[in-house]
Write a protein that holds these residues in place. Sequence first.
Motif, PDB file in Angstrom:
ATOM      1  N   CYS A 161       0.834  -1.202   0.000  1.00 11.16           N
ATOM      2  CA  CYS A 161       0.000   0.000   0.000  1.00 11.16           C
ATOM      3  C   CYS A 161       0.874   1.259   0.000  1.00 11.16           C
ATOM      4  N   GLU A 162       1.917   1.247   0.831  1.00 15.32           N
ATOM      5  CA  GLU A 162       2.826   2.396   0.909  1.00 15.32           C
ATOM      6  C   GLU A 162       3.623   2.558  -0.375  1.00 15.32           C
ATOM      7  N   ARG A 163       4.028   1.445  -0.936  1.00 17.83           N
ATOM      8  CA  ARG A 163       4.830   1.504  -2.172  1.00 17.83           C
ATOM      9  C   ARG A 163       4.020   2.055  -3.336  1.00 17.83           C
ATOM     10  N   LEU A 164       2.791   1.609  -3.462  1.00 16.29           N
ATOM     11  CA  LEU A 164       1.964   2.081  -4.579  1.00 16.29           C
ATOM     12  C   LEU A 164       1.670   3.576  -4.450  1.00 16.29           C
ATOM     13  N   GLN A 165       1.566   4.053  -3.226  1.00 16.57           N
ATOM     14  CA  GLN A 165       1.319   5.475  -3.008  1.00 16.57           C
ATOM     15  C   GLN A 165       2.521   6.322  -3.452  1.00 16.57           C
ATOM     16  N   GLN A 166       3.724   5.751  -3.353  1.00 14.22           N
ATOM     17  CA  GLN A 166       4.947   6.466  -3.728  1.00 14.22           C
ATOM     18  C   GLN A 166       5.312   6.275  -5.200  1.00 14.22           C
ATOM     19  N   LEU A 167       4.665   5.355  -5.861  1.00 17.76           N
ATOM     20  CA  LEU A 167       5.090   4.931  -7.203  1.00 17.76           C
ATOM     21  C   LEU A 167       4.922   6.032  -8.258  1.00 17.76           C
ATOM     22  N   LYS A 168       3.759   6.637  -8.322  1.00 19.97           N
ATOM     23  CA  LYS A 168       3.430   7.697  -9.288  1.00 19.97           C
ATOM     24  C   LYS A 168       3.774   7.314 -10.742  1.00 19.97           C
ATOM     25  N   PRO A 169       3.176   6.256 -11.255  1.00 21.27           N
ATOM     26  CA  PRO A 169       3.408   5.869 -12.658  1.00 21.27           C
ATOM     27  C   PRO A 169       2.877   6.925 -13.618  1.00 21.27           C
ATOM     28  N   GLU A 170       3.670   7.235 -14.665  1.00 20.99           N
ATOM     29  CA  GLU A 170       3.305   8.272 -15.639  1.00 20.99           C
ATOM     30  C   GLU A 170       3.043   9.614 -14.954  1.00 20.99           C
ATOM     31  N   GLY A 171       3.671   9.793 -13.766  1.00 21.27           N
ATOM     32  CA  GLY A 171       3.497  11.042 -13.036  1.00 21.27           C
ATOM     33  C   GLY A 171       2.149  11.183 -12.361  1.00 21.27           C
ATOM     34  N   ILE A 172       1.388  10.102 -12.269  1.00 19.90           N
ATOM     35  CA  ILE A 172       0.034  10.142 -11.713  1.00 19.90           C
ATOM     36  C   ILE A 172       0.044   9.538 -10.316  1.00 19.90           C
ATOM     37  N   ALA A 173      -0.500  10.262  -9.348  1.00 18.55           N
ATOM     38  CA  ALA A 173      -0.595   9.756  -7.979  1.00 18.55           C
ATOM     39  C   ALA A 173      -1.571   8.588  -7.927  1.00 18.55           C
ATOM     40  N   THR A 174      -1.151   7.499  -7.316  1.00 21.36           N
ATOM     41  CA  THR A 174      -1.999   6.317  -7.206  1.00 21.36           C
ATOM     42  C   THR A 174      -1.985   5.807  -5.775  1.00 21.36           C
ATOM     43  N   SER A 175      -3.032   5.101  -5.435  1.00 19.54           N
ATOM     44  CA  SER A 175      -3.097   4.419  -4.140  1.00 19.54           C
ATOM     45  C   SER A 175      -3.978   3.193  -4.323  1.00 19.54           C
ATOM     46  N   ALA A 176      -4.006   2.338  -3.295  1.00 15.38           N
ATOM     47  CA  ALA A 176      -4.798   1.113  -3.402  1.00 15.38           C
ATOM     48  C   ALA A 176      -5.462   0.792  -2.077  1.00 15.38           C
ATOM     49  N   SER A 177      -6.605   0.176  -2.163  1.00 17.18           N
ATOM     50  CA  SER A 177      -7.295  -0.386  -1.004  1.00 17.18           C
ATOM     51  C   SER A 177      -7.100  -1.894  -1.066  1.00 17.18           C
ATOM     52  N   ILE A 178      -6.779  -2.491   0.088  1.00 18.64           N
ATOM     53  CA  ILE A 178      -6.431  -3.916   0.087  1.00 18.64           C
ATOM     54  C   ILE A 178      -7.189  -4.636   1.195  1.00 18.64           C
ATOM     55  N   GLY A 179      -7.828  -5.747   0.805  1.00 16.02           N
ATOM     56  CA  GLY A 179      -8.454  -6.637   1.783  1.00 16.02           C
ATOM     57  C   GLY A 179      -7.596  -7.866   1.959  1.00 16.02           C
ATOM     58  N   VAL A 180      -7.399  -8.283   3.210  1.00 13.40           N
ATOM     59  CA  VAL A 180      -6.509  -9.410   3.519  1.00 13.40           C
ATOM     60  C   VAL A 180      -7.248 -10.414   4.391  1.00 13.40           C
ATOM     61  N   THR A 181      -7.055 -11.692   4.094  1.00 10.01           N
ATOM     62  CA  THR A 181      -7.555 -12.751   4.964  1.00 10.01           C
ATOM     63  C   THR A 181      -6.682 -13.982   4.793  1.00 10.01           C
ATOM     64  N   SER A 182      -6.899 -14.953   5.680  1.00 10.40           N
ATOM     65  CA  SER A 182      -6.102 -16.183   5.638  1.00 10.40           C
ATOM     66  C   SER A 182      -6.998 -17.397   5.797  1.00 10.40           C
ATOM     67  N   LEU A 183      -6.482 -18.501   5.403  1.00 14.58           N
ATOM     68  CA  LEU A 183      -7.175 -19.775   5.551  1.00 14.58           C
ATOM     69  C   LEU A 183      -7.311 -20.099   7.035  1.00 14.58           C
ATOM     70  N   ASN A 184      -8.504 -20.510   7.434  1.00 12.04           N
ATOM     71  CA  ASN A 184      -8.744 -20.882   8.831  1.00 12.04           C
ATOM     72  C   ASN A 184      -8.184 -22.279   9.081  1.00 12.04           C
ATOM     73  N   PRO A 185      -7.145 -22.409   9.927  1.00  8.60           N
ATOM     74  CA  PRO A 185      -6.547 -23.728  10.151  1.00  8.60           C
ATOM     75  C   PRO A 185      -7.462 -24.683  10.896  1.00  8.60           C
ATOM     76  N   ALA A 186      -8.516 -24.145  11.509  1.00  6.30           N
ATOM     77  CA  ALA A 186      -9.397 -24.994  12.307  1.00  6.30           C
ATOM     78  C   ALA A 186     -10.456 -25.700  11.474  1.00  6.30           C
ATOM     79  N   GLN A 187     -10.591 -25.318  10.213  1.00  6.49           N
ATOM     80  CA  GLN A 187     -11.608 -25.952   9.379  1.00  6.49           C
ATOM     81  C   GLN A 187     -11.149 -25.984   7.915  1.00  6.49           C
ATOM     82  N   THR A 188     -11.789 -26.810   7.116  1.00  7.71           N
ATOM     83  CA  THR A 188     -11.463 -26.918   5.699  1.00  7.71           C
ATOM     84  C   THR A 188     -12.174 -25.817   4.930  1.00  7.71           C
TER      85      THR A 188
END
Length: 426
Positions: free
Chosen positions: A369-396
């Motif tokens: 998220c921080e990297r994309l905010q600093q990237l500025k491809p083609e001189g254009i400010a960009t940012s991203a929203s990210i959703g994160v989750t993981s596999l529940n080890p207690a169930q299939t």
Amino acid sequence: MRALIIEPSPTYQRILSRMLESYDFDITFVDTATAGFRAMREHSFQFVCVAMYLADLTGIEFCQHVRSEGQAKALPIFIVTSESNPELLSSALAAGATDIVRKDDLPRLEEALHALIPLGPFRYNISGKALYLEDSLTVAKATDAKLKRLGLSMDHAFSIQQALELLQHNKYELIMTDIVLQDNETGIDFIKQLRSEVRFQQTPILAVTSLESVNRRILALQSGANDYISKPVLDEELFARINNLISANRLVDQLTRERQRLLELATKDHLTGLYNRHFMGEVAKRRFAEANKQQLPLSLLVIDIDHFKQVNDQHGHHIGDKVLKRLAEALREQFSEQDCIARFGGEEFVVLLHQCDLTDATAKAQQLCERLQQLKPEGIATSASIGVTSLNPAQTEYFDEVFARADKALYQAKQSGRNQVVASSA
């Protein structure tokens, strides 16, 4: 060999030129009979092709004049015409034409060339480099001269060790080896050694053996040789076998490249070069099955570029595409080769993190998220929203339900102001 083409039409000059190229002719083009006579006084030709109608004479009159000279009685002269009048064609043959070829049947000219011109290496379209393992310098030099006629340059090795050293620094279209070598070495040993290495498994190998060594020929083929040729080597047989080997190998290479291209079309996003949604689904099936069975951590990131529609509206889709490509590069740089990165569509990306728990996945998402905010491809400010989750080890769990959870977290990130990471535990 020299060929004289007397043809006023540039189109048919090109057609005839392409037809004669495979016969290695040095071609002289003229557009009148007078120029043709002049060329024949200056050079010796092995083949003449003349149009029926020229500005100064007909093809029939040209033939009559040439045959009257007496010194060109055996010279093949073909008249090319669009005429089908039997009397005219009979007159042409009576005048000394070797044959008449209609312009709508030019392949017949090539058939005639096959019959008139001795077989030779000029029939083959080969280029590249060959390696020959042979302990006789005399035989090697003679073979080198023959291969040059085919268009192949040749490196010569006296021993297996020398051959292997050459193979370390050169790429060869063909490898030839004698079966009986000096110092108790054999071509069979060399072939086996080559075929044991992955990089030489597809290289064409031609074994050279003596007439009486039937068992050796069989052993050479069993060891991995593609073909063999018997001594004494007949030139045309050598040329034909080499042509077949190299042509077949090039066809395999072409089919392999085409298969790879089709595979990429089926699995890759054409714009970014990342995997596509379909391929992500296939990889996810295997990864989730493995993680569920072995109780391994597995995490998923769903990434959406903020306000990307504004980029397209303000700068155009061409610039928008460049921005997406640069963002895709950043994703590749951020994650490992074991992680699967896919463009799911539009400005949405998904990353499947191999053996990564929720804590590490959230940290990686924050870094991205921080990297994309600093990237500025083609001189254009960009940012991203990210959703994160993981596999529940207690169930299939499987991809669809874990993706739904990450997508819900992404929605929360966007609702909370964008340019942030939201993690969701199972």
